[in-house]
Design an enzyme around this catalytic site. Structure first.
Site, PDB file in Angstrom:
ATOM      1  N   ARG A  72       0.841  -1.186   0.079  1.00 30.54           N
ATOM      2  CA  ARG A  72       0.071  -0.029  -0.121  1.00 30.54           C
ATOM      3  C   ARG A  72       0.670   1.415   0.109  1.00 30.54           C
ATOM      4  NH1 ARG A  72      -4.776   0.227   4.035  1.00 30.54           N
ATOM      5  NH2 ARG A  72      -3.329   0.406   5.402  1.00 30.54           N
ATOM      6  N   ASP A  73       2.005   1.100  -0.160  1.00 28.62           N
ATOM      7  CA  ASP A  73       2.915   2.315  -0.348  1.00 28.62           C
ATOM      8  C   ASP A  73       4.165   2.208  -1.107  1.00 28.62           C
ATOM      9  OD1 ASP A  73       3.315   5.316   0.311  1.00 28.62           O
ATOM     10  OD2 ASP A  73       4.278   4.919   2.148  1.00 28.62           O
ATOM     11  N   VAL A  74       4.123   1.807  -2.289  1.00 25.38           N
ATOM     12  CA  VAL A  74       5.279   1.372  -3.150  1.00 25.38           C
ATOM     13  C   VAL A  74       5.475   2.730  -3.647  1.00 25.38           C
ATOM     14  CG1 VAL A  74       5.915   0.237  -5.047  1.00 25.38           C
ATOM     15  CG2 VAL A  74       4.605  -1.277  -3.582  1.00 25.38           C
TER      16      VAL A  74
END
Length: 169
Positions: A83-85
């Site tokens: 959820r935070d690439v």
């Protein structure tokens, strides 16, 4: 605060369950004598992807993206969505091998406790899939969207969408 501590514990537990050559390992999780939480991980001396200019090196961009996709495939097969690439979450070890870091926004299908409330988006706005930005439940496809944004950024040097407001993105 308690929410931050829960988020920290979630990240440490999530990463500790993953064992992949391109996911940052967690060696130890604990609390200091005054109650502050910590975890130890390998020393990664070569900075992050944001500190590198790969715009003219398509082969290296493709190599980094393949490695990230392999790490995400591994995590997704275990029910974990990052959820935070983004560039700052790709770190390089002493051999300049990229490793995916910061699963603090990650979510496992097996997690029973939600740290974020329904309808709250977690992640970096410029990289978020639309459903993630709306605060909807996401799966591995949201990470693939982020990798697409990252690929665009690595090749062009900028994000595909720009706005002063996160919701407008």
């Amino acid at each position: 605060d308690e929410t931050g501590m829960q988020r920290f514990e979630n990240e440490a537990r999530t990463i500790a369950r993953l064992s992949h050559p391109n996911i940052v390992a967690i060696f130890e999780v604990g609390r200091t004598s005054d109650g502050r939480m910590y975890y130890s991980m390998p020393y990664l001396p070569n900075g992050d992807l944001a500190q590198r200019d790969l715009g003219k090196d398509d082969a290296h961009v493709i190599e980094v993206l393949r490695i990230l996709l392999s790490a995400l495939d591994y995590a997704h097969a275990r029910g974990i969505v990052h959820r935070d690439v983004k560039q700052e979450n790709v770190l390089f070890d002493e051999d300049n091998r990229p490793l995916l870091a910061d699963f603090g926004s990650g979510r496992s299908k097996t997690d029973e406790v939600r740290i974020t409330t329904a309808g709250l988006a977690v992640g970096s706005a410029g990289y978020m899939a639309p459903e993630q930005a709306r605060g909807d439940a996401v799966d591995g496809r949201a990470d693939l969207y982020s990798v697409g944004v990252l690929a665009f950024e690595l090749i062009t040097g900028e994000l595909p969408y720009r706005s002063n407001e996160a919701l407008a993105l």
